[in-house]
Structures are given as C-alpha cells and as structure tokens.
Design a protein around this motif. Structure first.
Motif, PDB file in Angstrom:
ATOM      1  N   LEU A   1       0.854  -1.189   0.000  1.00 35.97           N
ATOM      2  CA  LEU A   1       0.000   0.000   0.000  1.00 35.97           C
ATOM      3  C   LEU A   1       0.889   1.238   0.000  1.00 35.97           C
ATOM      4  CD1 LEU A   1      -2.665   1.587   0.365  1.00 35.97           C
ATOM      5  CD2 LEU A   1      -2.476   1.143   2.832  1.00 35.97           C
ATOM      6  N   ILE A   2       0.808   2.011  -1.087  1.00 38.12           N
ATOM      7  CA  ILE A   2       1.554   3.271  -1.198  1.00 38.12           C
ATOM      8  C   ILE A   2       0.599   4.411  -0.869  1.00 38.12           C
ATOM      9  CG2 ILE A   2       2.893   4.781  -2.711  1.00 38.12           C
ATOM     10  CD1 ILE A   2       3.431   2.299  -4.486  1.00 38.12           C
ATOM     11  N   ALA A   3       0.873   5.142   0.205  1.00 37.86           N
ATOM     12  CA  ALA A   3       0.057   6.306   0.563  1.00 37.86           C
ATOM     13  C   ALA A   3       0.544   7.493  -0.258  1.00 37.86           C
ATOM     14  CB  ALA A   3       0.180   6.596   2.059  1.00 37.86           C
ATOM     15  N   VAL A   4      -0.282   7.962  -1.186  1.00 32.69           N
ATOM     16  CA  VAL A   4       0.142   9.032  -2.091  1.00 32.69           C
ATOM     17  C   VAL A   4      -0.070  10.383  -1.406  1.00 32.69           C
ATOM     18  CG1 VAL A   4      -0.165  10.096  -4.347  1.00 32.69           C
ATOM     19  CG2 VAL A   4      -0.306   7.613  -4.115  1.00 32.69           C
ATOM     20  N   SER A   5       1.038  10.989  -1.026  1.00 34.66           N
ATOM     21  CA  SER A   5       1.010  12.195  -0.189  1.00 34.66           C
ATOM     22  C   SER A   5       1.239  13.470  -0.984  1.00 34.66           C
ATOM     23  CB  SER A   5       2.061  12.075   0.922  1.00 34.66           C
ATOM     24  OG  SER A   5       3.301  11.620   0.419  1.00 34.66           O
ATOM     25  N   LYS A   6       1.096  13.400  -2.310  1.00 28.23           N
ATOM     26  CA  LYS A   6       1.284  14.609  -3.142  1.00 28.23           C
ATOM     27  C   LYS A   6       0.301  15.696  -2.693  1.00 28.23           C
ATOM     28  CE  LYS A   6      -1.961  13.341  -6.800  1.00 28.23           C
ATOM     29  NZ  LYS A   6      -2.178  13.055  -8.204  1.00 28.23           N
ATOM     30  N   THR A   7       0.761  16.913  -2.690  1.00 28.66           N
ATOM     31  CA  THR A   7       0.025  18.132  -2.278  1.00 28.66           C
ATOM     32  C   THR A   7      -0.248  18.203  -0.782  1.00 28.66           C
ATOM     33  OG1 THR A   7      -2.312  17.456  -2.511  1.00 28.66           O
ATOM     34  CG2 THR A   7      -1.161  18.163  -4.533  1.00 28.66           C
ATOM     35  N   HIS A   8       0.099  17.165  -0.019  1.00 28.23           N
ATOM     36  CA  HIS A   8      -0.119  17.191   1.432  1.00 28.23           C
ATOM     37  C   HIS A   8       1.194  17.554   2.131  1.00 28.23           C
ATOM     38  CE1 HIS A   8      -4.154  15.565   1.074  1.00 28.23           C
ATOM     39  NE2 HIS A   8      -3.677  14.660   0.239  1.00 28.23           N
ATOM     40  N   ASP A   9       1.103  18.462   3.087  1.00 24.63           N
ATOM     41  CA  ASP A   9       2.329  18.893   3.767  1.00 24.63           C
ATOM     42  C   ASP A   9       2.713  17.916   4.878  1.00 24.63           C
ATOM     43  OD1 ASP A   9       0.593  19.432   5.896  1.00 24.63           O
ATOM     44  OD2 ASP A   9       0.692  21.615   5.646  1.00 24.63           O
ATOM     45  N   ALA A  10       3.847  18.196   5.493  1.00 33.55           N
ATOM     46  CA  ALA A  10       4.382  17.293   6.516  1.00 33.55           C
ATOM     47  C   ALA A  10       3.387  17.063   7.655  1.00 33.55           C
ATOM     48  CB  ALA A  10       5.700  17.853   7.062  1.00 33.55           C
ATOM     49  N   GLU A  11       2.662  18.111   8.042  1.00 32.88           N
ATOM     50  CA  GLU A  11       1.722  17.963   9.159  1.00 32.88           C
ATOM     51  C   GLU A  11       0.562  17.039   8.804  1.00 32.88           C
ATOM     52  OE1 GLU A  11       2.588  18.844  12.213  1.00 32.88           O
ATOM     53  OE2 GLU A  11       4.373  19.368  11.063  1.00 32.88           O
ATOM     54  N   ALA A  12       0.179  17.005   7.531  1.00 33.04           N
ATOM     55  CA  ALA A  12      -0.882  16.091   7.104  1.00 33.04           C
ATOM     56  C   ALA A  12      -0.378  14.647   7.003  1.00 33.04           C
ATOM     57  CB  ALA A  12      -1.436  16.544   5.752  1.00 33.04           C
ATOM     58  N   ILE A  13       0.923  14.499   6.783  1.00 31.66           N
ATOM     59  CA  ILE A  13       1.516  13.168   6.628  1.00 31.66           C
ATOM     60  C   ILE A  13       1.804  12.514   7.985  1.00 31.66           C
ATOM     61  CG2 ILE A  13       3.586  11.958   5.774  1.00 31.66           C
ATOM     62  CD1 ILE A  13       3.701  14.154   3.554  1.00 31.66           C
ATOM     63  N   ARG A  14       2.151  13.335   8.980  1.00 32.54           N
ATOM     64  CA  ARG A  14       2.556  12.799  10.285  1.00 32.54           C
ATOM     65  C   ARG A  14       1.552  11.833  10.920  1.00 32.54           C
ATOM     66  NH1 ARG A  14       7.148  15.089  12.236  1.00 32.54           N
ATOM     67  NH2 ARG A  14       7.725  17.075  11.264  1.00 32.54           N
ATOM     68  N   PRO A  15       0.220  12.102  10.870  1.00 27.41           N
ATOM     69  CA  PRO A  15      -0.711  11.149  11.488  1.00 27.41           C
ATOM     70  C   PRO A  15      -0.628   9.753  10.878  1.00 27.41           C
ATOM     71  CG  PRO A  15      -1.804  13.257  11.151  1.00 27.41           C
ATOM     72  CD  PRO A  15      -0.480  13.342  10.451  1.00 27.41           C
ATOM     73  N   LEU A  16      -0.422   9.660   9.558  1.00 29.93           N
ATOM     74  CA  LEU A  16      -0.285   8.339   8.942  1.00 29.93           C
ATOM     75  C   LEU A  16       1.018   7.670   9.347  1.00 29.93           C
ATOM     76  CD1 LEU A  16      -1.747   8.781   5.347  1.00 29.93           C
ATOM     77  CD2 LEU A  16      -2.516   7.146   7.054  1.00 29.93           C
ATOM     78  N   LEU A  17       2.077   8.456   9.470  1.00 30.04           N
ATOM     79  CA  LEU A  17       3.346   7.905   9.973  1.00 30.04           C
ATOM     80  C   LEU A  17       3.164   7.379  11.396  1.00 30.04           C
ATOM     81  CD1 LEU A  17       5.770  10.641   8.607  1.00 30.04           C
ATOM     82  CD2 LEU A  17       5.961   8.195   8.107  1.00 30.04           C
TER      83      LEU A  17
ATOM     84  N   GLN B   1       2.050   3.713   8.865  1.00 30.79           N
ATOM     85  CA  GLN B   1       2.307   3.627   7.421  1.00 30.79           C
ATOM     86  C   GLN B   1       3.747   4.047   7.128  1.00 30.79           C
ATOM     87  OE1 GLN B   1       0.648   2.359   5.011  1.00 30.79           O
ATOM     88  NE2 GLN B   1       1.742   3.145   3.225  1.00 30.79           N
ATOM     89  N   ARG B   2       4.413   3.269   6.268  1.00 30.87           N
ATOM     90  CA  ARG B   2       5.826   3.566   5.995  1.00 30.87           C
ATOM     91  C   ARG B   2       6.156   3.683   4.513  1.00 30.87           C
ATOM     92  NH1 ARG B   2       5.498   4.905  10.305  1.00 30.87           N
ATOM     93  NH2 ARG B   2       6.776   4.499  12.148  1.00 30.87           N
ATOM     94  N   VAL B   3       5.203   3.456   3.629  1.00 30.41           N
ATOM     95  CA  VAL B   3       5.467   3.563   2.185  1.00 30.41           C
ATOM     96  C   VAL B   3       4.613   4.698   1.633  1.00 30.41           C
ATOM     97  CG1 VAL B   3       5.556   2.359  -0.025  1.00 30.41           C
ATOM     98  CG2 VAL B   3       5.863   1.069   2.112  1.00 30.41           C
ATOM     99  N   PHE B   4       5.260   5.684   1.020  1.00 33.01           N
ATOM    100  CA  PHE B   4       4.569   6.874   0.535  1.00 33.01           C
ATOM    101  C   PHE B   4       4.942   7.143  -0.917  1.00 33.01           C
ATOM    102  CE2 PHE B   4       4.346   7.255   5.066  1.00 33.01           C
ATOM    103  CZ  PHE B   4       3.136   7.900   5.317  1.00 33.01           C
ATOM    104  N   GLY B   5       4.023   7.808  -1.616  1.00 37.22           N
ATOM    105  CA  GLY B   5       4.244   8.150  -3.015  1.00 37.22           C
ATOM    106  C   GLY B   5       4.128   9.644  -3.233  1.00 37.22           C
ATOM    107  N   GLU B   6       4.986  10.171  -4.085  1.00 36.10           N
ATOM    108  CA  GLU B   6       4.959  11.593  -4.443  1.00 36.10           C
ATOM    109  C   GLU B   6       4.958  11.726  -5.962  1.00 36.10           C
ATOM    110  OE1 GLU B   6       4.790  14.413  -2.722  1.00 36.10           O
ATOM    111  OE2 GLU B   6       4.835  13.577  -0.686  1.00 36.10           O
ATOM    112  N   ASN B   7       4.359  12.812  -6.455  1.00 37.78           N
ATOM    113  CA  ASN B   7       4.270  13.053  -7.891  1.00 37.78           C
ATOM    114  C   ASN B   7       5.436  13.853  -8.440  1.00 37.78           C
ATOM    115  OD1 ASN B   7       1.769  11.786  -8.356  1.00 37.78           O
ATOM    116  ND2 ASN B   7       1.185  13.423  -9.763  1.00 37.78           N
ATOM    117  N   ARG B   8       6.003  14.727  -7.593  1.00 31.64           N
ATOM    118  CA  ARG B   8       7.025  15.640  -8.097  1.00 31.64           C
ATOM    119  C   ARG B   8       8.272  15.592  -7.220  1.00 31.64           C
ATOM    120  NH1 ARG B   8       5.404  20.711  -7.395  1.00 31.64           N
ATOM    121  NH2 ARG B   8       6.738  21.582  -9.001  1.00 31.64           N
ATOM    122  N   VAL B   9       9.419  15.571  -7.875  1.00 30.52           N
ATOM    123  CA  VAL B   9      10.697  15.486  -7.163  1.00 30.52           C
ATOM    124  C   VAL B   9      10.867  16.681  -6.222  1.00 30.52           C
ATOM    125  CG1 VAL B   9      13.209  15.445  -7.428  1.00 30.52           C
ATOM    126  CG2 VAL B   9      11.767  14.135  -9.006  1.00 30.52           C
TER     127      VAL B   9
END
Length: 222
Positions: free
Chosen positions: A33-49, A53-61
């Motif tokens: 399961l890749i959690a796609v975190s594009k457009t979400h900032d660090a504070e939005a990602i922290r609850p999933l961490l 959840q340890r696998v994340f996906g991003e759209n832009r380098v």
C-alpha cells in the motif's frame, strides 16, 4: 486529520486490500500500500506515519525534496515511491531521494537514470509506465512500444521491477488491469503498480503488487 482518523483510514484500506487478495487466492502481504502524499504537507503526513504507514508516493521530485528529508530523519524506515512523471534533468535528484520510480515511460529516461544510479550507487527499482488505454493526454509508453523500451532498459542495467498504468477514468478498469498483468507475465515481470483510491480492490483482484492510494487515506484535496 488526527492519528485516530489516520489509523481508521489505514485499517479500512488494509482490510479491503486483504479481503480482495484472499478472494483472488493471494496473500495480503503480497500487496504494498503506497500512501500518495502529493500536495499534502508534513503535518498532514505525520498522522499516517504515527499510525504505522511507511510507504509513501509523491508526484514531483521538488515537492518531495521539500518535505521528506526532515520526515525521514524521524522515520528512517520510510520508503518513497515516485509515482508522477519524471523529467530527464531530475533523474539524479529522483535516484537520490526515491526507493522506487513508477514512471519510466520513454527511451530518453533510460541513460539519464542509468548514469544517475552509477554516480550515486543507489538503485531504486523501476516500473515502466504503460499508456494502457492509448490516451493521447496521458504519459506512458504505448503498448506496442513496450518490448523495445523494456529491452533498452534491461540492456542499460536498470532494475526493472514491473509495469505501471493509470486506466481511462470513465471506463471499467478491470480489463485494463488484466491487460497490464498479461503484458507483465509475457515479459517475465512480477511487479504491477495499478489501482488508486476508487479501484484498488479491483486492481488487487487482478494481480496488483502495489496500489497507489491518496484520497482514501488523506481525504479529498482542497
């Protein structure tokens, strides 16, 4: 989103993946399961961490470079997947940051990635993106160009893990997922990156090894 909300969303997604896998006579742990975190900032990602959840996906380098080094300092076991289109001039940055690249879609990327891997010593696994619905507005290698692109990538020594696709939006995705699975089998590839928030259970039923889920985990984007 609170950690409790994140835990609930994560549990629901994992349960649905597990159920679909069992129906297809597969092991649930065979699906990443890749959690796609594009457009979400660090504070939005922290609850999933925090929820595990340890696998994340991003759209832009560039977007990933802005938020993940600090998050990875706290969670060094995170694995990052680039799920959006890659420009050749960003190959070095992508190889340095990501553990997998899902958007190898044209010959010009092959030498750029090969040189970046040689320079850095890092070898992120690569998925060839296939334009499975033959849509002119979408990225991806045309189906009939896949054998040649795959041969070039293998000759350059790239670690090819499998194929990736985004099926046409308004159509039933199952036939497109089945076609990608058939193409992968025909080329001796095990990895299938397919399925997003609206269709990941169907993708798992048809063999997905990686599902890219954003909205179901993060909620609708503003």
């Amino acid at each position: 989103m609170s950690t409790d909300d994140a835990s609930q969303r994560l549990a629901t997604a994992r349960e649905q993946i597990a159920r679909a896998a069992r129906l297809a006579d597969r092991k649930p742990e065979s699906v990443t399961l890749i959690a796609v975190s594009k457009t979400h900032d660090a504070e939005a990602i922290r609850p999933l961490l925090a929820a595990g959840q340890r696998v994340f996906g991003e759209n832009r380098v560039q977007e990933a470079e802005a938020k993940w080094p600090a998050l990875r300092a706290e969670y060094p076991d995170v694995r990052l997947h680039l799920v959006g289109q890659l420009q050749s001039n960003k190959a070095d940055d992508a190889v340095a940051l990501f553990d997998a690249i899902h958007s190898l879609d044209r010959p010009s990327l092959i030498p750029a990635l090969a040189k970046a891997m040689e320079r850095s010593g890092r070898r992120p696994e690569c998925f060839i993106q296939v334009n499975i619905g033959d849509e002119p507005q979408k990225g991806g290698c045309p189906v009939d160009a896949l054998p040649e692109l795959l041969a070039e990538a293998r000759a350059a020594g790239l670690p090819i893990a499998g194929l990736m696709c985004v099926p046409p939006l308004e159509l039933e995705p199952a036939p497109y997922f089945a076609l990608l699975a058939k193409l992968a089998r025909g080329h001796g590839l095990d990895g299938l990156s397919m399925g997003m928030s609206g269709d990941y259970e169907t993708a798992v039923m048809t063999g997905a090894t990686h599902v890219r889920v954003g909205t179901a985990l993060f909620g609708e984007r503003a």
